[in-house]
Design an enzyme around this catalytic site. Structure first.
Site, PDB file in Angstrom:
ATOM      1  N   ALA A   1     -43.989 -42.506  40.144  1.00  0.00           N
ATOM      2  CA  ALA A   1     -43.098 -43.380  40.900  1.00  0.00           C
ATOM      3  C   ALA A   1     -42.568 -44.487  40.002  1.00  0.00           C
ATOM      4  O   ALA A   1     -43.309 -45.095  39.250  1.00  0.00           O
ATOM      5  CB  ALA A   1     -43.843 -43.987  42.077  1.00  0.00           C
ATOM      6  N   HIS A   2     -41.277 -44.723  40.101  1.00  0.00           N
ATOM      7  CA  HIS A   2     -40.637 -45.739  39.300  1.00  0.00           C
ATOM      8  C   HIS A   2     -40.305 -46.878  40.254  1.00  0.00           C
ATOM      9  O   HIS A   2     -40.223 -46.662  41.447  1.00  0.00           O
ATOM     10  CB  HIS A   2     -39.372 -45.135  38.709  1.00  0.00           C
ATOM     11  CG  HIS A   2     -38.957 -45.823  37.462  1.00  0.00           C
ATOM     12  ND1 HIS A   2     -39.543 -45.551  36.259  1.00  0.00           N
ATOM     13  CD2 HIS A   2     -38.023 -46.757  37.235  1.00  0.00           C
ATOM     14  CE1 HIS A   2     -38.961 -46.301  35.346  1.00  0.00           C
ATOM     15  NE2 HIS A   2     -38.045 -47.040  35.906  1.00  0.00           N
TER      16      HIS A   2
ATOM     17  N   SER B   1     -47.847 -44.788  39.011  1.00  0.00           N
ATOM     18  CA  SER B   1     -46.745 -45.694  38.686  1.00  0.00           C
ATOM     19  C   SER B   1     -46.194 -45.366  37.319  1.00  0.00           C
ATOM     20  O   SER B   1     -46.925 -44.962  36.423  1.00  0.00           O
ATOM     21  CB  SER B   1     -47.216 -47.142  38.675  1.00  0.00           C
ATOM     22  OG  SER B   1     -48.050 -47.380  37.562  1.00  0.00           O
ATOM     23  N   ASP B   2     -44.883 -45.543  37.166  1.00  0.00           N
ATOM     24  CA  ASP B   2     -44.329 -45.438  35.828  1.00  0.00           C
ATOM     25  C   ASP B   2     -44.810 -46.650  35.035  1.00  0.00           C
ATOM     26  O   ASP B   2     -45.160 -47.684  35.608  1.00  0.00           O
ATOM     27  CB  ASP B   2     -42.805 -45.398  35.873  1.00  0.00           C
ATOM     28  CG  ASP B   2     -42.227 -44.749  34.615  1.00  0.00           C
ATOM     29  OD1 ASP B   2     -42.967 -44.589  33.616  1.00  0.00           O
ATOM     30  OD2 ASP B   2     -41.040 -44.408  34.628  1.00  0.00           O
ATOM     31  N   TRP B   3     -44.855 -46.496  33.725  1.00  0.00           N
ATOM     32  CA  TRP B   3     -45.342 -47.549  32.844  1.00  0.00           C
ATOM     33  C   TRP B   3     -44.402 -48.755  32.992  1.00  0.00           C
ATOM     34  O   TRP B   3     -43.266 -48.719  32.550  1.00  0.00           O
ATOM     35  CB  TRP B   3     -45.389 -47.031  31.407  1.00  0.00           C
ATOM     36  CG  TRP B   3     -46.557 -46.138  31.078  1.00  0.00           C
ATOM     37  CD1 TRP B   3     -47.443 -46.330  30.046  1.00  0.00           C
ATOM     38  CD2 TRP B   3     -47.004 -44.940  31.737  1.00  0.00           C
ATOM     39  NE1 TRP B   3     -48.400 -45.327  30.051  1.00  0.00           N
ATOM     40  CE2 TRP B   3     -48.160 -44.473  31.062  1.00  0.00           C
ATOM     41  CE3 TRP B   3     -46.568 -44.219  32.857  1.00  0.00           C
ATOM     42  CZ2 TRP B   3     -48.858 -43.321  31.454  1.00  0.00           C
ATOM     43  CZ3 TRP B   3     -47.257 -43.072  33.247  1.00  0.00           C
ATOM     44  CH2 TRP B   3     -48.379 -42.642  32.553  1.00  0.00           C
TER      45      TRP B   3
END
Ligand SMILES: *[C@@H]1O[C@H](CO)[C@@H](O)[C@H](O)[C@H]1NC(C)=O
Ligand SMILES: *[C@@H]1O[C@H](CO)[C@@H](O)[C@H](O)[C@H]1NC(C)=O
Ligand SMILES: *[C@@H]1O[C@H](CO)[C@@H](O)[C@H](O)[C@H]1NC(C)=O
Ligand SMILES: *[C@@H]1O[C@H](CO)[C@@H](O)[C@H](O)[C@H]1NC(C)=O
Ligand SMILES: *[C@@H]1O[C@H](CO)[C@@H](O)[C@H](O)[C@H]1NC(C)=O
Ligand SMILES: *[C@@H]1O[C@H](CO)[C@@H](O)[C@H](O)[C@H]1NC(C)=O
Ligand SMILES: *[C@@H]1O[C@H](CO)[C@@H](O)[C@H](O)[C@H]1NC(C)=O
Ligand SMILES: *[C@@H]1O[C@H](CO)[C@@H](O)[C@H](O)[C@H]1NC(C)=O
Ligand SMILES: *[C@@H]1O[C@H](CO)[C@@H](O)[C@H](O)[C@H]1NC(C)=O
Ligand SMILES: *[C@@H]1O[C@H](CO)[C@@H](O)[C@H](O)[C@H]1NC(C)=O
Ligand SMILES: *[C@@H]1O[C@H](CO)[C@@H](O)[C@H](O)[C@H]1NC(C)=O
Ligand SMILES: CC(=O)N[C@H]1CO[C@H](CO)[C@@H](O)[C@@H]1O
Length: 768
Positions: A11-12, A262-264
């Site tokens: 997820a972004h 989560s995206d970084w």
């Protein structure tokens, strides 16, 4: 469209719906989402439950929080229970950043083959490499975040196609076949992640930044409910704390049983994310990446659980969602440990390439899309047998390998300022986390030289793009000129224009001024405007070679010389003018809270051009062959087959008709067929395409892709193309009743050779 076999999902943090930043400042800490029950992963879930029941809060938090380690992402371990850390690793074209791996063709290239077997074979090979390297979770494929609603998107090439159907098929096969190798796919990025510009908030300064880090909100993607359902959902970004997208759409409607990662840089707030539906925070702890992405989950989550802010049952749910798919697919007693370390490329590591060069070459070849071929004056493609050619010019920096080594431009292949690998050799894939080191590169010139060495033409090469007189000199001394041009795209920035890179247009024009048989080959990440030269009388043929990976030249040569017919079709539209695409593509507004309204709604790519009567240069689904094909009559028959392909059932609500049987959106209800014949003189393959037009009462584009079948045909041979239509394929999302329904009224189905090349039509009613 079969969209949800995925186990993990990245997820972004920009996917807000109809604006509103509740994700930054949650109105409520009450968790409204469902708790996982494992769905069809019964054994994995049972094993996970048995283990989670024994875990302390700290241990459960550990496996939901990233730590520093050998992989791009590593979760904490639980030594007391013998649970080792899990390795999360990029990316869509190969294990990155690691050596002794293959560099596969990009997603967009794979889609251009329109060949399901190759989509599956690529996923199998990628799955083997990730498994053999000791990766538990593959951060791929890119399944629709971005989908490619705008041609400027920096990462469109990582995914497959802006058409939801073609994208859905390629995504399904990629997840299914990679997972059969044991590695879990983490499809990315969920949802509405369609631009790089302003994608980050957390302490990151990018080339497009207008405010200092932490002082601007990331882009908000504002998408209406119908568009979300019909175009983006199932593709699956910053929506790491978005209750609607994660808890309602993903976990309730689609019954997603895996973990949302989560995206970084995508997490901004631990409590909001925990109730918003985020299961694993990456990179998690403050030590990873020097704290650039903040410190989320970990100790803070532990404290929130201990003081009752977040219920422990939700933590259990996070842990179960992480472990169930792992136990279902991986035997942790035998699963390899990471054999590499992202912080040191020089350590000794296993070679996992096997014979994957074969599948890489094949995808490159089958993706080659011939978009212009004028044989009138004896030029164009295929080239004559080498022995009958005396001279061939090979022009352009894109024809040869970079003079610099694969590692010279860093782990993202883009190396920052002063080291742009794309300006120094043939473009095999784009840059960013979607890049992978090639083990070698067979560039076009190397493959051509090898092919002609016995009795073929003398090669007159010119391998840079700026000295036009020198390029023209070589071309003027040659019978035929191959000109290689390209365009570049990468994560972290969007394309600023759709022109060929590095003086490409001028190079083509300079060569065409002096040579009567100019064949242009383009290595491109998406649409490139060709209007400056496409109608030039001396440009006889144009081949789009997409981004083919390490076997570039080997893929090209058999098609240039006619050993194989080109059989790729465009997985997107190429327009004649930038203004032909929908407006508001990339939002650059330098404001505190930039907003991207997806105002074209469901009219993405060819649907926009069709609905607005805009003639593109080359339409979606277009590509020529060295032979010709005729189509018979399209026919359609009722053929119920209960869904037997979904890996996890969804709970998508739909209207049941009186005569309706079955219970899944993915039951096959009808089968359409059409006979295709090779009417030319050489072997070739045609991609027969099925398009559907909904009854006029529906707000829908003129036609939508709902099937494709690639047939390999000898001269005179006939075969039947088959298209299975599921309930979902015939349904629209009704925003009032919040259900899918098959509309009443007259549908038109058509068999086509491209989205605009209609060959055979039938009309029918589906709803009673
Ligand atoms: C959480 O839910 C409870 C009961 O459902 C309610 O009383 C409480 O106000 C809610 N809390 C918030 C912050 O909305
Ligand atoms: C959490 O993970 C770290 C590193 O993986 C490990 O050193 C630590 O012991 C783990 N904590 C618990 C409570 O298991
Ligand atoms: C962990 O592994 C050790 C050594 O293999 C074994 O003795 C022990 O029983 C295992 N513990 C658990 C909880 O599985
Ligand atoms: C931002 O990142 C830098 C490292 O690049 C770090 O020193 C600083 O503490 C971070 N600031 C915040 C608020 O996280
Ligand atoms: C619970 O712990 C969190 C994190 O330490 C803290 O921010 C919050 O104020 C605490 N809430 C209560 C009610 O103690
Ligand atoms: C093909 O090339 C000839 C000249 O060789 C030209 O007259 C003709 O217009 C071209 N056809 C197309 C379709 O471009
Ligand atoms: C197009 O964008 C690229 C990359 O930003 C830039 O190098 C190039 O100069 C631009 N071309 C034109 C014609 O503006
Ligand atoms: C095409 O090539 C021929 C041969 O070199 C040249 O004389 C002619 O001017 C070229 N045509 C154009 C439009 O540049
Ligand atoms: C592209 O469209 C713009 C705006 O409509 C127009 O000004 C321009 O002339 C067009 N360019 C071409 C090559 O047609
Ligand atoms: C986006 O849509 C909102 C709501 O309709 C509108 O107020 C806003 O002006 C739009 N923004 C842009 C940039 O079009
Ligand atoms: C689904 O059922 C059909 C018809 O019975 C069969 O041909 C096909 O192999 C099955 N597919 C799977 C994945 O089981
Ligand atoms: C040999 C060559 O083309 N080198 C180029 C590599 O890319 C950089 C950055 O664009 C150029 O400055 C070099 O000239």
């Amino acid at each position: 469209m079969r969209l949800f076999p995925l186990f993990f999902l990245l997820a972004h943090h920009d996917g807000d719906f109809v604006a509103g930043y509740d994700s930054l400042h949650p109105r409520s800490l009450n968790y409204t989402g469902p708790y996982a029950d494992g769905g069809s992963w019964t054994s994995g879930f049972a094993q996970a439950k048995a283990l989670v029941d024994q875990m302390t809060i700290e241990e459960k938090v550990n496996i939901t929080t990233g730590q520093t380690g050998k992989c791009v992402g590593v979760t904490g371990e639980v030594p007391r229970l013998n649970l080792t850390a899990f390795c999360y690793e990029d990316g869509p074209v190969g294990v990155r950043p690691a050596r002794r791996v293959s560099q596969f063709p990009a997603g967009i290239t794979t889609a251009a083959t329109w060949n399901r077997k190759l989509m599956a074979a690529r996923a199998t090979a990628l799955g083997q490499e990730f498994h053999d390297k000791g990766v538990n979770i593959w951060l791929g494929p890119v399944t629709g975040g971005p989908l490619g609603r705008t041609p400027y998107g920096g990462r469109n090439w990582e995914g497959f196609s802006p058409d939801s159907y073609l994208n859905g098929v390629a995504s399904y096969l990629s997840v299914k076949y990679a997972q059969e190798q044991g590695v879990l796919a983490c499809v990315k990025h969920y949802i509405g992640y369609e631009q790089e510009t302003f994608r980050n908030v957390y302490n990151i300064t990018e080339e497009y930044s207008v405010f200092p880090a932490l002082q601007q909100l990331p882009i908000s993607s504002n998408i209406d409910d119908k568009t979300v359902h019909e175009v983006y959902l199932g593709m699956a970004t910053h929506s790491c704390a978005n209750d609607h997208t994660l808890n309602q759409l993903l976990k309730t409607e689609l019954r997603f049983q895996g973990a949302v990662v989560s995206d970084w840089g995508g997490t901004w707030d631990t409590a909001a994310s925990a109730v918003g539906g985020l299961d694993v925070s990456m990179p998690g702890s403050g030590t990873a990446y020097g704290g650039l992405f903040g410190h989320f989950y970990g100790d803070e989550l532990t404290a929130l659980i201990k003081n009752g802010t977040i219920p422990e049952v939700r933590l259990d749910d996070m842990a179960l969602r992480t472990l169930a798919p792992i136990f279902q697919y991986q035997d942790l007693n035998t699963y390899p440990q990471p054999s590499f370390d992202v912080s040191d490329l020089t350590i000794s590591t296993n070679n996992v390439r096997r014979d994957h060069h074969i599948i890489i070459r094949e995808i490159g070849e089958e993706s080659l899309t011939l978009v212009k071929n004028n044989r009138t004056s004896g030029g164009g493609l295929p080239l004559p047998v080498p022995s009958s050619m005396s001279t061939l010019a090979v022009i352009g920096e894109d024809a040869s390998a970079s003079p610099y080594g694969a590692t010279s431009c860093g782990a993202h292949g883009d190396g920052g300022t002063g080291c742009l690998i794309e300006n120094n050799g043939t473009m095999t894939v784009g840059g960013g986390s979607g890049w992978a080191y090639p083990p070698y590169t067979i560039d076009p010139l190397a493959a051509i030289n090898a092919y002609v060495r016995q009795d073929g033409p003398d090669i007159n090469q010119h391998l840079e793009n700026w000295d036009l007189d020198a390029a023209a000199l070589q071309a003027s001394r040659s019978e035929t000129a191959l000109v290689f041009i390209n365009a570049y795209a990468k994560e972290g920035g969007d394309r600023h224009n759709l022109t060929a890179y590095s003086n490409g247009d001028a190079l083509v024009q300079a060569v065409a001024a002096v040579n009567k048989n100019v064949i242009v080959v383009m290595h491109i990440p998406g649409p490139v405007l060709v209007e400056n030269w496409i109608d030039h009388e001396n440009v006889t043929a144009v081949v789009i070679a997409h981004l083919p990976g390490q076997e570039s030249g080997n893929s090209l040569v058999p098609v240039l010389w006619g050993e194989r017919s080109p059989s790729g079709k465009l997985p997107y539209t190429i327009a004649r003018n930038e203004s032909d695409w929908p407006p508001n593509g990339i939002v650059f507004d330098p404001v505190f809270a930039p907003q991207s309204n997806f105002s074209e709604k469901i009219l993405v790519d060819y649907k926009w051009f069709d609905a607005n009567n805009i003639t593109p240069r080359w339409e979606f689904g277009f590509g020529m062959s060295y032979t010709t094909f005729s189509f018979g009559d399209l026919s359609i028959a009722k053929t119920f087959r209960a869904d037997n392909t979904s890996i996890q059932p969804t709970a998508e609500p739909f209207v049941r008709l009186p005569s309706d049987v079955g219970s899944s959106m993915y039951d096959v209800l009808y089968t359409a067929t059409v006979e295709v014949m090779n009417t030319g003189r050489v072997n070739g393959a045609e991609v027969a395409q099925l398009y559907i037009s909904f009854p006029e009462t529906e707000e829908q584009p003129p036609s939508l892709l709902r099937g494709f079948d690639k047939l390999y045909l000898a001269p005179g041979e006939k075969k039947t193309a088959t298209f299975e239509l599921t309930r979902k394929d015939l349904s629209v999302w009704d925003v009032y009743i919040q259900r899918w329904k098959i509309p009443t009224g007259k549908f038109t189905l058509s068999a086509r050779a491209s989205s605009r090349d209609l060959r055979s039509v039938v009309t029918c009613m589906f709803a009673d």
